[in-house]
Design an enzyme around this catalytic site. Structure first.
Site, mmCIF file in Angstrom:
data_model
loop_
_atom_site.group_PDB
_atom_site.id
_atom_site.type_symbol
_atom_site.label_atom_id
_atom_site.label_comp_id
_atom_site.label_asym_id
_atom_site.label_seq_id
_atom_site.Cartn_x
_atom_site.Cartn_y
_atom_site.Cartn_z
ATOM 1 N N CYS A 194 57.915 -8.305 -24.099
ATOM 2 C CA CYS A 194 57.115 -8.147 -22.878
ATOM 3 C C CYS A 194 57.914 -7.426 -21.786
ATOM 4 O O CYS A 194 57.421 -6.502 -21.152
ATOM 5 C CB CYS A 194 56.695 -9.505 -22.327
ATOM 6 S SG CYS A 194 56.161 -10.685 -23.559
ATOM 7 N N ASP A 195 59.133 -7.863 -21.552
ATOM 8 C CA ASP A 195 59.859 -7.442 -20.342
ATOM 9 C C ASP A 195 61.045 -6.520 -20.592
ATOM 10 O O ASP A 195 61.615 -5.985 -19.637
ATOM 11 C CB ASP A 195 60.352 -8.692 -19.589
ATOM 12 C CG ASP A 195 59.193 -9.574 -19.145
ATOM 13 O OD1 ASP A 195 58.102 -9.019 -18.889
ATOM 14 O OD2 ASP A 195 59.364 -10.794 -19.062
ATOM 15 N N CYS A 209 60.741 -13.373 -22.818
ATOM 16 C CA CYS A 209 60.002 -12.498 -23.743
ATOM 17 C C CYS A 209 60.557 -11.073 -23.686
ATOM 18 O O CYS A 209 60.279 -10.340 -22.732
ATOM 19 C CB CYS A 209 58.511 -12.519 -23.401
ATOM 20 S SG CYS A 209 57.517 -11.529 -24.531
HETATM 21 P P1 FAD Z 1 48.528 -19.768 -24.275
HETATM 22 O O1 FAD Z 1 48.395 -18.464 -23.594
HETATM 23 O O2 FAD Z 1 49.769 -20.543 -24.155
HETATM 24 O O3 FAD Z 1 47.284 -20.651 -23.879
HETATM 25 C C1 FAD Z 1 47.216 -22.018 -24.186
HETATM 26 C C2 FAD Z 1 46.270 -22.673 -23.210
HETATM 27 O O4 FAD Z 1 46.023 -24.007 -23.657
HETATM 28 C C3 FAD Z 1 46.844 -22.803 -21.790
HETATM 29 O O5 FAD Z 1 45.966 -22.177 -20.868
HETATM 30 C C4 FAD Z 1 46.968 -24.295 -21.540
HETATM 31 O O6 FAD Z 1 46.638 -24.675 -20.206
HETATM 32 C C5 FAD Z 1 45.937 -24.852 -22.525
HETATM 33 N N1 FAD Z 1 46.249 -26.205 -22.981
HETATM 34 C C6 FAD Z 1 47.419 -26.634 -23.537
HETATM 35 N N2 FAD Z 1 47.313 -27.945 -23.861
HETATM 36 C C7 FAD Z 1 46.058 -28.344 -23.489
HETATM 37 C C8 FAD Z 1 45.364 -29.580 -23.572
HETATM 38 N N3 FAD Z 1 45.936 -30.676 -24.079
HETATM 39 N N4 FAD Z 1 44.091 -29.650 -23.110
HETATM 40 C C9 FAD Z 1 43.491 -28.533 -22.566
HETATM 41 N N5 FAD Z 1 44.102 -27.326 -22.456
HETATM 42 C C10 FAD Z 1 45.376 -27.239 -22.933
HETATM 43 N N6 FAD Z 1 52.604 -11.275 -24.580
HETATM 44 C C11 FAD Z 1 52.305 -9.962 -24.693
HETATM 45 O O7 FAD Z 1 51.651 -9.553 -25.669
HETATM 46 N N7 FAD Z 1 52.715 -9.069 -23.750
HETATM 47 C C12 FAD Z 1 53.384 -9.434 -22.630
HETATM 48 O O8 FAD Z 1 53.733 -8.590 -21.794
HETATM 49 C C13 FAD Z 1 53.690 -10.815 -22.466
HETATM 50 N N8 FAD Z 1 54.348 -11.233 -21.381
HETATM 51 C C14 FAD Z 1 54.585 -12.566 -21.210
HETATM 52 C C15 FAD Z 1 55.206 -12.975 -20.051
HETATM 53 C C16 FAD Z 1 55.433 -14.310 -19.818
HETATM 54 C C17 FAD Z 1 56.096 -14.736 -18.537
HETATM 55 C C18 FAD Z 1 55.053 -15.280 -20.793
HETATM 56 C C19 FAD Z 1 55.284 -16.749 -20.545
HETATM 57 C C20 FAD Z 1 54.455 -14.866 -21.976
HETATM 58 C C21 FAD Z 1 54.213 -13.511 -22.194
HETATM 59 N N9 FAD Z 1 53.596 -13.054 -23.359
HETATM 60 C C22 FAD Z 1 53.281 -11.732 -23.499
HETATM 61 C C23 FAD Z 1 53.236 -13.973 -24.466
HETATM 62 C C24 FAD Z 1 51.734 -14.324 -24.415
HETATM 63 O O9 FAD Z 1 51.411 -14.780 -23.112
HETATM 64 C C25 FAD Z 1 51.414 -15.414 -25.442
HETATM 65 O O10 FAD Z 1 51.807 -15.002 -26.726
HETATM 66 C C26 FAD Z 1 49.923 -15.707 -25.467
HETATM 67 O O11 FAD Z 1 49.457 -16.084 -24.186
HETATM 68 C C27 FAD Z 1 49.599 -16.834 -26.439
HETATM 69 O O12 FAD Z 1 48.241 -17.110 -26.351
HETATM 70 P P2 FAD Z 1 47.626 -18.516 -26.805
HETATM 71 O O13 FAD Z 1 46.183 -18.435 -26.489
HETATM 72 O O14 FAD Z 1 48.077 -18.838 -28.166
HETATM 73 O O15 FAD Z 1 48.337 -19.619 -25.888
#
Ligand code: FAD
Ligand code: NAP
Length: 313
Positions: A137-138, A134
């Site tokens: 992010c980083d 990302c």
């Molecule tokens: P996710 O955060 O991916 O959440 C999905 C959830 O669904 C997970 O907890 C998973 O366990 C759950 N899940 C999946 N499948 C199932 C299932 N079948 N049954 C039950 N539960 C399930 N964004 C920023 O804005 N700033 C940053 O600094 C930043 N840094 C990042 C650093 C890293 C290392 C990473 C990996 C990402 C970073 N991001 C950052 C991106 C950000 O984390 C994502 O865009 C954001 O978390 C997406 O949110 P979401 O709720 O769509 O999905």
């Protein structure tokens, strides 16, 4: 029957939970297979979420209060993996791993996406210590430093452009000499003086020490020539796996419209092609893959669910 089943407890799912429960729905369950928080809990620092600017706070610290706030308004959490979401007549059936079933009037799927790993030696060891997926992010952690970008698609080239404004030098390392990225993007990026292209080249190993990444071992695929490049970080952009499995029928087809990359097609209300089914966050088309936008999507989907229930049920 649940008013709403939320699948996934990252920023999108938690925010959907906050808006549905605080908006008056009594029976909302968030199915999250792990601890709520989502992928941002893997981040060592977050500094681009408006209003949260505390040096040294990790993604885990950042997400700490989110679930407490949701549970305060009545969101329930089932720590279970969802296998499938299906529509039966006018409602949804949520099938959990192991076969248990829940019925719900509406569903918001927020299972996110997972950046692919390149499978290079050292990639897992140094992930979060110089290896990142990302740039938004980083990237700032590598201000005025040399970094590499791995990949030859639109994401790799666009993120290389983003990094070129922060880092002293950006090396785009690609395994072929033809780019998957659109020609206009390739042309634009090629004109940027501090971006250097290393083509027909694979990364054999990511090198580092206790402090993190220090370089990469490279091999030219055509000449077989090996070399080393000193860099402080490497950004891996080799595609994403969209976590869309819960929306698949038994025969592998999807219950709603999906694009070629497996992202779920939505409109600006986070409505899918199936009535009463919404998605939010990284799983949707055109997702910026940021916490702030995932949370925004969750709020939109939550509000839409309230309207849907008022109109239909
Ligand atoms: P996710 O955060 O991916 O959440 C999905 C959830 O669904 C997970 O907890 C998973 O366990 C759950 N899940 C999946 N499948 C199932 C299932 N079948 N049954 C039950 N539960 C399930 N964004 C920023 O804005 N700033 C940053 O600094 C930043 N840094 C990042 C650093 C890293 C290392 C990473 C990996 C990402 C970073 N991001 C950052 C991106 C950000 O984390 C994502 O865009 C954001 O978390 C997406 O949110 P979401 O709720 O769509 O999905
Ligand atoms: P992508 O198009 O699948 O490209 C992935 C790149 O990574 C390819 O160049 C691929 O090489 C390389 N790669 C894959 N596995 C690798 C490995 N193990 N080691 C080294 N390199 C590897 O992924 P993306 O760039 O994330 O784009 C995904 C989709 O979103 C695409 O359709 C893209 O057009 C779209 N997108 C569009 C925009 C935009 O329109 N502005 C922006 C971003 C993304 P090969 O080329 O050799 O296969």
């Amino acid at each position: 029957m649940l008013d709403c089943a939320i699948i996934g407890g990252g920023p999108a799912g938690l925010t959907a939970g906050l808006y549905t429960t605080r908006g008056g729905l009594k029976n909302v369950v968030m199915f999250e297979m792990g601890m709520p928080g989502g992928q941002i809990t893997q981040s060592s620092e977050i500094e681009n979420y408006p209003g949260f600017f505390e040096h040294g706070k990790t993604g885990m610290d950042f997400m700490d209060g989110w679930q407490e706030q949701c549970f305060h308004f009545g969101l329930k959490h089932e720590m279970k993996k969802v296998d499938r979401v299906s529509k039966v007549d006018d409602h949804f059936v949520i099938t959990l791993e192991g076969g248990e079933e829940f019925e719900a009037k509406t569903a918001i799927v927020c299972t996110g996406s997972t950046p692919k790993r390149a499978g290079v030696k050292g990639e897992d060891e140094f992930f979060g210590r110089g290896v990142s997926t990302c740039a938004t992010c980083d990237g700032f952690f590598y201000k005025n430093k040399k970094v590499a970008v791995l990949g030859g698609g639109d994401t790799a080239l666009e993120e290389a452009h983003y990094l070129s404004n922060i880092c002293s030098e950006v090396y785009v390392i690609h395994r072929r000499d033809q780019f998957r990225a659109s020609p206009s993007t390739v042309e634009r990026v090629k004109k940027i003086p501090n971006i250097k292209f290393i083509t027909d080249t694979i990364v054999e190993e990511i090198l580092g020490d206790n402090m993190g990444v220090t370089g990469v071992k490279l091999k030219n695929k055509k000449t077989e020539e090996k070399s080393e490049l000193d860099i402080s970080g490497i950004f891996v952009f080799v595609g994403h796996n969209v976590n869309n499995a819960v929306l698949k029928n038994e025969d592998g087809s999807f219950i709603c419209e999906v694009n070629e990359q497996g992202q779920i097609v939505v409109d600006l209300s986070m409505k899918t092609s199936v009535e009463g089914l919404f998605v939010a966050g990284d799983i949707r088309i055109e997702a910026p893959k940021q916490v702030v936008s995932a949370a925004g999507d969750g709020a939109v989907a939550g509000l839409q669910v309230i309207s849907y229930i008022q109109e239909h049920v």
